[in-house]
Write a protein that holds these residues in place. Structure first.
Motif, mmCIF file in Angstrom:
data_model
loop_
_atom_site.group_PDB
_atom_site.id
_atom_site.type_symbol
_atom_site.label_atom_id
_atom_site.label_comp_id
_atom_site.label_asym_id
_atom_site.label_seq_id
_atom_site.Cartn_x
_atom_site.Cartn_y
_atom_site.Cartn_z
ATOM 1 N N MET A 96 4.192 22.790 -18.736
ATOM 2 C CA MET A 96 3.284 23.262 -17.709
ATOM 3 C C MET A 96 1.869 23.327 -18.279
ATOM 4 N N ILE A 97 0.933 22.982 -17.449
ATOM 5 C CA ILE A 97 -0.473 23.013 -17.835
ATOM 6 C C ILE A 97 -1.063 24.365 -17.460
ATOM 7 N N LYS A 98 -1.787 24.971 -18.388
ATOM 8 C CA LYS A 98 -2.553 26.178 -18.094
ATOM 9 C C LYS A 98 -3.979 25.741 -17.819
ATOM 10 N N VAL A 99 -4.564 26.298 -16.766
ATOM 11 C CA VAL A 99 -5.925 25.935 -16.383
ATOM 12 C C VAL A 99 -6.800 27.180 -16.453
ATOM 13 N N LEU A 100 -7.748 27.168 -17.404
ATOM 14 C CA LEU A 100 -8.737 28.244 -17.459
ATOM 15 C C LEU A 100 -9.746 27.922 -16.374
ATOM 16 N N HIS A 101 -9.826 28.804 -15.391
ATOM 17 C CA HIS A 101 -10.454 28.501 -14.112
ATOM 18 C C HIS A 101 -11.506 29.533 -13.730
ATOM 19 N N ASN A 102 -12.576 29.039 -13.113
ATOM 20 C CA ASN A 102 -13.585 29.891 -12.489
ATOM 21 C C ASN A 102 -13.678 29.421 -11.049
ATOM 22 N N ASN A 103 -13.267 30.262 -10.117
ATOM 23 C CA ASN A 103 -13.193 29.857 -8.714
ATOM 24 C C ASN A 103 -14.545 29.497 -8.117
ATOM 25 N N SER A 104 -15.628 29.944 -8.707
ATOM 26 C CA SER A 104 -16.946 29.591 -8.178
ATOM 27 C C SER A 104 -17.390 28.198 -8.620
ATOM 28 N N CYS A 105 -16.592 27.536 -9.437
ATOM 29 C CA CYS A 105 -16.930 26.211 -9.969
ATOM 30 C C CYS A 105 -16.221 25.128 -9.157
ATOM 31 N N SER A 106 -16.995 24.252 -8.539
ATOM 32 C CA SER A 106 -16.407 23.191 -7.711
ATOM 33 C C SER A 106 -15.551 22.234 -8.538
ATOM 34 N N LYS A 107 -15.952 21.956 -9.759
ATOM 35 C CA LYS A 107 -15.168 21.049 -10.605
ATOM 36 C C LYS A 107 -13.833 21.678 -10.988
ATOM 37 N N SER A 108 -13.836 22.960 -11.211
ATOM 38 C CA SER A 108 -12.614 23.669 -11.532
ATOM 39 C C SER A 108 -11.672 23.670 -10.318
ATOM 40 N N ARG A 109 -12.205 23.919 -9.142
ATOM 41 C CA ARG A 109 -11.386 23.879 -7.928
ATOM 42 C C ARG A 109 -10.835 22.474 -7.687
ATOM 43 N N ALA A 110 -11.650 21.448 -7.971
ATOM 44 C CA ALA A 110 -11.220 20.065 -7.769
ATOM 45 C C ALA A 110 -10.042 19.710 -8.675
ATOM 46 N N ILE A 111 -10.063 20.207 -9.907
ATOM 47 C CA ILE A 111 -8.948 19.938 -10.822
ATOM 48 C C ILE A 111 -7.663 20.567 -10.292
ATOM 49 N N LEU A 112 -7.748 21.801 -9.800
ATOM 50 C CA LEU A 112 -6.557 22.449 -9.252
ATOM 51 C C LEU A 112 -6.008 21.641 -8.082
ATOM 52 N N GLU A 113 -6.889 21.171 -7.224
ATOM 53 C CA GLU A 113 -6.480 20.370 -6.079
ATOM 54 C C GLU A 113 -5.815 19.060 -6.548
ATOM 55 N N HIS A 114 -6.410 18.440 -7.543
ATOM 56 C CA HIS A 114 -5.875 17.189 -8.088
ATOM 57 C C HIS A 114 -4.483 17.401 -8.683
ATOM 58 N N LEU A 115 -4.317 18.442 -9.459
ATOM 59 C CA LEU A 115 -3.002 18.741 -10.042
ATOM 60 C C LEU A 115 -1.982 19.006 -8.950
ATOM 61 N N ASP A 116 -2.388 19.784 -7.944
ATOM 62 C CA ASP A 116 -1.497 20.118 -6.842
ATOM 63 C C ASP A 116 -1.086 18.868 -6.070
ATOM 64 N N GLU A 117 -2.042 18.003 -5.761
ATOM 65 C CA GLU A 117 -1.764 16.774 -5.013
ATOM 66 C C GLU A 117 -0.819 15.850 -5.770
#
Length: 114
Positions: free
Chosen positions: A1-22
């Motif tokens: 499993m990949i751990k993602v250090l994330h900041n929700n205010s960051c569009s690039k961070s949100r995009a990675i989560l979306e990409h992983l989910d898709e």
């Protein structure tokens, strides 16, 4: 499993989560703003990234430019600055086992998806 250090205010961070989910890649979100890393955790991340604290600071961030840009600091001092200001950390950071990477550009994330 990949751990993602994330900041929700960051569009690039949100995009990675979306990409992983898709792509149906299992991941765990670690919100570095709501739950900042401890010093020990940050040191482990830096070791996995093979980078210093200064190397993962967002140098274009207004907070950095206004408060830290013209300062010479030790690695330990930059580490403390990141601990006190987690929004300065490059993001997202993806961690898989003993390896970590800054998840930009998104094309580089494919390494973690295999």
């Amino acid at each position: 499993m990949i751990k993602v250090l994330h900041n929700n205010s960051c569009s690039k961070s949100r995009a990675i989560l979306e990409h992983l989910d898709e792509n149906n890649v299992p991941f765990e979100i670690i919100d570095i703003i709501a739950n900042p890393l401890t010093e020990a955790e940050l040191k482990v991340v830096l070791k996995k990234l093979q980078k210093t604290a200064f190397e993962i600071i967002r140098k274009n961030d207004a907070l950095f430019k206004n408060n830290f840009a013209q300062q010479e600091r030790t690695d330990e001092e930059w580490l403390q600055i990141l601990l006190e200001n987690p929004s300065l950390m490059e993001r997202p950071i993806l961690i898989k086992g003993e390896v970590a990477m800054i998840g930009r550009p998104i094309e580089n994330v494919k390494f973690f998806m295999d």
